[in-house]
Design a protein around this motif. Structure first.
Motif, PDB file in Angstrom:
ATOM      1  N   LYS A  77       4.268   8.997  12.068  1.00 38.29           N
ATOM      2  CA  LYS A  77       5.377   9.889  11.496  1.00 38.29           C
ATOM      3  C   LYS A  77       6.428   9.027  10.747  1.00 38.29           C
ATOM      4  O   LYS A  77       6.678   9.441   9.398  1.00 38.29           O
ATOM      5  N   THR A  78       6.707   7.455  11.059  1.00 39.09           N
ATOM      6  CA  THR A  78       7.466   6.998  10.280  1.00 39.09           C
ATOM      7  C   THR A  78       6.811   6.307   9.126  1.00 39.09           C
ATOM      8  O   THR A  78       7.542   6.649   7.871  1.00 39.09           O
ATOM      9  N   GLU A  79       5.687   6.136   9.211  1.00 44.95           N
ATOM     10  CA  GLU A  79       4.724   5.848   7.711  1.00 44.95           C
ATOM     11  C   GLU A  79       4.911   7.091   6.871  1.00 44.95           C
ATOM     12  O   GLU A  79       4.994   6.973   5.532  1.00 44.95           O
ATOM     13  N   VAL A  80       4.686   8.185   7.388  1.00 48.49           N
ATOM     14  CA  VAL A  80       4.729   9.536   6.524  1.00 48.49           C
ATOM     15  C   VAL A  80       5.901   9.645   5.773  1.00 48.49           C
ATOM     16  O   VAL A  80       6.185  10.175   4.656  1.00 48.49           O
ATOM     17  N   ASP A  81       7.197   9.571   6.596  1.00 46.49           N
ATOM     18  CA  ASP A  81       8.355   9.657   6.399  1.00 46.49           C
ATOM     19  C   ASP A  81       8.704   8.552   4.988  1.00 46.49           C
ATOM     20  O   ASP A  81       9.109   8.858   3.930  1.00 46.49           O
ATOM     21  N   MET A 139       0.790  -1.310  -0.155  1.00 45.90           N
ATOM     22  CA  MET A 139       0.111   0.111   0.001  1.00 45.90           C
ATOM     23  C   MET A 139       0.824   1.276  -0.060  1.00 45.90           C
ATOM     24  O   MET A 139       0.613   2.337  -0.437  1.00 45.90           O
ATOM     25  N   ASN A 140       2.202   1.086   0.502  1.00 47.52           N
ATOM     26  CA  ASN A 140       2.819   2.228   0.568  1.00 47.52           C
ATOM     27  C   ASN A 140       3.447   2.602  -0.914  1.00 47.52           C
ATOM     28  O   ASN A 140       3.333   3.869  -1.105  1.00 47.52           O
ATOM     29  N   ILE A 141       3.534   1.831  -1.754  1.00 49.76           N
ATOM     30  CA  ILE A 141       3.936   2.079  -3.000  1.00 49.76           C
ATOM     31  C   ILE A 141       2.874   2.585  -3.829  1.00 49.76           C
ATOM     32  O   ILE A 141       2.840   3.546  -4.731  1.00 49.76           O
ATOM     33  N   ILE A 142       1.447   1.910  -3.402  1.00 52.73           N
ATOM     34  CA  ILE A 142       0.159   2.321  -4.404  1.00 52.73           C
ATOM     35  C   ILE A 142      -0.054   4.005  -3.869  1.00 52.73           C
ATOM     36  O   ILE A 142      -0.298   4.718  -4.765  1.00 52.73           O
ATOM     37  N   ILE A 143       0.157   4.194  -2.702  1.00 55.63           N
ATOM     38  CA  ILE A 143       0.014   5.663  -2.129  1.00 55.63           C
ATOM     39  C   ILE A 143       1.031   6.786  -2.752  1.00 55.63           C
ATOM     40  O   ILE A 143       0.646   7.798  -3.187  1.00 55.63           O
ATOM     41  N   LEU A 201       2.907  17.550  -0.041  1.00 55.54           N
ATOM     42  CA  LEU A 201       1.495  17.536  -0.077  1.00 55.54           C
ATOM     43  C   LEU A 201       0.998  16.434   0.762  1.00 55.54           C
ATOM     44  O   LEU A 201       0.076  16.344   1.433  1.00 55.54           O
ATOM     45  N   ILE A 202       1.395  15.225   0.534  1.00 56.61           N
ATOM     46  CA  ILE A 202       1.164  14.033   1.383  1.00 56.61           C
ATOM     47  C   ILE A 202       1.410  14.060   2.674  1.00 56.61           C
ATOM     48  O   ILE A 202       0.620  13.392   3.621  1.00 56.61           O
ATOM     49  N   GLU A 203       2.410  14.749   3.129  1.00 58.08           N
ATOM     50  CA  GLU A 203       2.779  14.944   4.486  1.00 58.08           C
ATOM     51  C   GLU A 203       1.573  15.218   5.562  1.00 58.08           C
ATOM     52  O   GLU A 203       1.016  14.338   6.336  1.00 58.08           O
ATOM     53  N   PRO A 204       0.971  16.451   5.455  1.00 61.78           N
ATOM     54  CA  PRO A 204      -0.313  16.868   6.108  1.00 61.78           C
ATOM     55  C   PRO A 204      -1.512  15.930   5.724  1.00 61.78           C
ATOM     56  O   PRO A 204      -2.320  15.466   6.618  1.00 61.78           O
ATOM     57  N   ILE A 205      -1.801  15.287   4.644  1.00 58.34           N
ATOM     58  CA  ILE A 205      -2.815  14.540   4.397  1.00 58.34           C
ATOM     59  C   ILE A 205      -2.532  13.366   4.870  1.00 58.34           C
ATOM     60  O   ILE A 205      -3.699  12.727   5.569  1.00 58.34           O
ATOM     61  N   ALA A 206      -1.333  12.575   4.760  1.00 64.49           N
ATOM     62  CA  ALA A 206      -1.198  11.111   5.570  1.00 64.49           C
ATOM     63  C   ALA A 206      -1.593  11.314   7.175  1.00 64.49           C
ATOM     64  O   ALA A 206      -1.848  10.485   7.787  1.00 64.49           O
ATOM     65  N   THR A 207      -0.835  12.421   7.685  1.00 71.08           N
ATOM     66  CA  THR A 207      -1.002  12.657   9.088  1.00 71.08           C
ATOM     67  C   THR A 207      -2.498  12.774   9.401  1.00 71.08           C
ATOM     68  O   THR A 207      -2.854  12.024  10.462  1.00 71.08           O
ATOM     69  N   ARG A 208      -3.370  13.746   8.602  1.00 72.11           N
ATOM     70  CA  ARG A 208      -4.857  13.868   9.142  1.00 72.11           C
ATOM     71  C   ARG A 208      -5.423  12.427   9.051  1.00 72.11           C
ATOM     72  O   ARG A 208      -6.309  12.154   9.734  1.00 72.11           O
ATOM     73  N   ILE A 209      -4.931  11.722   7.993  1.00 68.38           N
ATOM     74  CA  ILE A 209      -5.782  10.325   7.920  1.00 68.38           C
ATOM     75  C   ILE A 209      -5.371   9.422   8.946  1.00 68.38           C
ATOM     76  O   ILE A 209      -6.208   8.391   9.269  1.00 68.38           O
ATOM     77  N   GLY A 210      -4.037   9.619   9.499  1.00 71.16           N
ATOM     78  CA  GLY A 210      -3.936   8.747  10.465  1.00 71.16           C
ATOM     79  C   GLY A 210      -2.518   7.936  10.647  1.00 71.16           C
ATOM     80  O   GLY A 210      -2.119   7.030  11.445  1.00 71.16           O
TER      81      GLY A 210
END
Length: 121
Positions: free
Chosen positions: A100-104, A62-66, A88-97
């Protein structure tokens, strides 16, 4: 044909995005691209193609797909689209839940998608 056979996983993923992200994604429709690199024409068609290919080649990642979904979302600005997509992905991914490691991880993948997935993008 049953309803499950009519599913289009890339579109299901896209339509599950928050409305503001969905609006930005569909805003890619009018953004042209160099046809020598992207014969499919506009940026939205290209982005959908990349997501479909990512789902085909990496169905369990799912990381590759996103990352594939967000890689081109930064097109249409003065900034490099990979850098803008990672921003753009940082605040969106953080908001979705996402953590920090996943966002990085997602930011890294968005930035480096072209090197990682030559056969996808």
């Amino acid at each position: 044909m049953s309803k499950s056979e009519n599913r289009d996983p890339p579109l299901e993923l896209i339509y599950s995005l928050p409305k503001d992200v969905l609006k930005r994604f569909f805003g890619l429709w009018g953004i042209p691209q160099r046809k020598d690199y992207h014969p499919e024409g506009n940026t939205l068609k290209h982005a959908l193609t990349v997501v479909k290919r990512a789902m085909h080649f990496y169905p369990d990642d799912m990381n590759i797909i996103i990352a594939a979904l967000f890689h081109d979302i930064g097109k249409g600005t003065q900034a490099d689209h990979s850098i803008r997509g990672a921003e753009l992905i940082e605040p969106i991914a953080t908001r979705i839940g996402f953590s920090k490691t996943e966002v990085d991880t997602l930011k890294f993948l968005v930035l480096h998608l072209l090197e990682i997935l030559v056969h996808v993008s």
